[in-house]
Motif scaffolding. Structure first.
Motif, short mmCIF file in Angstrom:
data_model
loop_
_atom_site.label_atom_id
_atom_site.label_comp_id
_atom_site.label_asym_id
_atom_site.label_seq_id
_atom_site.Cartn_x
_atom_site.Cartn_y
_atom_site.Cartn_z
N PHE A 126 0.83 -1.21 0.00
CA PHE A 126 0.00 0.00 0.00
C PHE A 126 0.87 1.26 0.00
CE2 PHE A 126 -2.34 3.48 1.90
CZ PHE A 126 -3.60 3.39 1.33
N SER A 127 1.83 1.33 0.90
CA SER A 127 2.68 2.52 0.98
C SER A 127 3.53 2.67 -0.27
CB SER A 127 3.55 2.47 2.23
OG SER A 127 4.44 1.37 2.19
N TYR A 128 3.95 1.54 -0.85
CA TYR A 128 4.75 1.56 -2.07
C TYR A 128 3.96 2.17 -3.23
CZ TYR A 128 7.57 -0.38 -5.94
OH TYR A 128 8.32 -0.55 -7.08
N VAL A 129 2.72 1.70 -3.44
CA VAL A 129 1.89 2.23 -4.52
C VAL A 129 1.54 3.70 -4.26
CG1 VAL A 129 -0.26 1.96 -5.80
CG2 VAL A 129 0.97 -0.06 -5.00
N MET A 130 1.26 4.02 -3.02
CA MET A 130 0.94 5.40 -2.65
C MET A 130 2.09 6.34 -3.02
SD MET A 130 -0.03 6.80 1.16
CE MET A 130 1.67 6.96 1.72
N GLN A 131 3.31 5.96 -2.65
CA GLN A 131 4.47 6.80 -2.92
C GLN A 131 4.79 6.86 -4.41
OE1 GLN A 131 7.45 5.09 -0.37
NE2 GLN A 131 6.20 5.44 1.46
N LEU A 132 4.66 5.72 -5.11
CA LEU A 132 4.92 5.71 -6.55
C LEU A 132 4.04 6.70 -7.30
CD1 LEU A 132 5.28 1.93 -7.52
CD2 LEU A 132 7.04 3.69 -7.71
N ASN A 133 2.83 6.90 -6.80
CA ASN A 133 1.87 7.76 -7.49
C ASN A 133 1.81 9.17 -6.88
OD1 ASN A 133 0.21 6.07 -9.62
ND2 ASN A 133 0.68 4.71 -7.91
N GLY A 134 2.76 9.49 -6.02
CA GLY A 134 2.90 10.86 -5.54
C GLY A 134 1.96 11.29 -4.45
N PHE A 135 1.38 10.34 -3.72
CA PHE A 135 0.47 10.69 -2.63
C PHE A 135 1.24 10.76 -1.31
CE2 PHE A 135 -2.31 8.86 -5.84
CZ PHE A 135 -3.35 9.78 -5.87
N GLU A 136 0.92 11.77 -0.51
CA GLU A 136 1.63 11.95 0.76
C GLU A 136 0.86 11.39 1.94
OE1 GLU A 136 2.57 16.06 1.13
OE2 GLU A 136 3.97 16.05 -0.58
N SER A 137 -0.40 11.02 1.74
CA SER A 137 -1.19 10.45 2.84
C SER A 137 -2.04 9.30 2.32
CB SER A 137 -2.10 11.51 3.46
OG SER A 137 -3.18 11.82 2.61
N SER A 138 -2.32 8.36 3.22
CA SER A 138 -3.15 7.21 2.85
C SER A 138 -4.58 7.64 2.52
CB SER A 138 -3.15 6.17 3.97
OG SER A 138 -3.63 6.74 5.17
N ASP A 139 -5.08 8.66 3.22
CA ASP A 139 -6.44 9.14 2.95
C ASP A 139 -6.55 9.71 1.54
OD1 ASP A 139 -7.28 8.42 5.47
OD2 ASP A 139 -7.17 10.43 6.32
N ALA A 140 -5.54 10.45 1.11
CA ALA A 140 -5.57 11.04 -0.24
C ALA A 140 -5.51 9.95 -1.30
CB ALA A 140 -4.41 12.01 -0.41
N PHE A 141 -4.69 8.94 -1.05
CA PHE A 141 -4.59 7.83 -2.00
C PHE A 141 -5.91 7.08 -2.07
CE2 PHE A 141 -4.02 3.32 -2.80
CZ PHE A 141 -3.35 3.33 -4.02
#
Length: 294
Positions: A126-141
């Motif tokens: 989850f954190s890997y995909v979030m960071q790859l797509n430029g999201f800084e928070s889990s809620d935003a992703f």
């Protein structure tokens, strides 16, 4: 404007014809595949045994003792030319809600077991995909992933699996992720994964290579047909469906699972008529109209 290159048809052995509309993943080609294969089913052609739609192609199985392969090919080419008109690319569809516990404890624990398969991730999927797509928070992703519907382009890999492609969103905003270079030996049932631009829900426990971002609270495959939506089929998905993921909390997830186990859960479904012509002309505005009241 929707423009299709000439469909390539190939004979495959004595019982199959393969039609390829595009070598690249183009959602417009998927619209045509679904429209063409729906039309072929409706016409109930003698000797036509099975029809297999895929992302940008389809496969026909026929009985050569009933219909000549060359006559069938001519028939397929006629239907294909007819569906080059964008006004013809309409079909009945359904919008289906899939409640998802994002960044859940189950898939997090699973992916942590397989960190050695992709050390570049430096953590769980989850954190890997979030960071790859430029999201800084889990809620935003989570909000971004669940804000658009996913068009079911194809079924396969194993019974009940369905690939969903996000529509009504600019290409640069589509959430994407690489697959594992070597697949996991284990993936939990109902895990939600991202591979390339596609999102899938694993129907049962299995191997897998998509990045896991959550857990569906509802089944997408029911061989016992215990819930009413599975009355006529084991599979939730049909090509052309639109799946809309809804974030739920851990408590909501377990409440829904209890309803599923008691066979009282009712899927949220909205019948729609999908028009590729309107989608081409109006884009996200058209998709938002389809989602109104859902």
């Amino acid at each position: 404007m929707l423009v299709f290159s000439e469909t390539r048809f190939d004979f495959c052995g004595d019982e199959y014809i393969y039609a390829e509309l595009s070598k690249e993943m183009r959602i417009e080609s998927t619209f045509k595949v679904i429209t063409v294969t729906n039309e072929l089913r409706k016409r109930d052609i003698p000797g036509l045994i099975e029809i297999y739609p895929s992302n940008t192609s389809y496969l026909i199985r026929y009985d050569p003792n009933v219909i000549s392969p060359h006559h069938l090919l001519e028939y397929l080419q006629e239907v294909d030319r007819q569906k080059n008109d964008r006004s013809e690319l309409t079909f009945s569809s359904r919008m289906i809600e899939i409640p998802v516990w994002y960044d859940d404890a189950v898939t997090r624990k699973t992916t942590e077991r397989y960190e050695h398969l992709q050390p570049e991730a430096k953590g769980h999927d989850f954190s890997y995909v979030m960071q790859l797509n430029g999201f800084e928070s889990s809620d935003a992703f989570t909000q971004a992933h669940s804000s658009v519907p996913y068009f079911i382009t194809s079924l396969g890999f194993k019974p009940g699996n369905a690939w969903g492609f996000p529509i009504g969103i600019p290409d640069h905003r589509i959430i994407q992720a690489p697959k594992y270079k070597s697949p996991r030996a284990y993936t939990p049932s109902e895990a939600v994964g991202v591979g390339g631009a596609f999102t899938v829900v694993y129907p049962t426990e299995s191997t897998g290579s998509y990045q896991l971002i959550g857990l569906s609270a509802v089944p997408v495959y029911d061989p016992n047909q215990s819930l009413s939506i599975f009355r006529d089929t084991f599979f939730l998905a049909k090509p052309g469906d639109l799946w809309k993921y809804r974030p739920v909390t851990e408590a909501e997830y377990h409440n829904i699972r209890e309803e599923v186990s008691k066979r009282t859960y009712t899927y949220k479904v909205k019948p729609i008529q999908f028009s590729a012509e309107r989608y081409e002309e109006e884009g996200s505005k058209y998709i938002q109209q389809l989602m109104e009241g859902f």
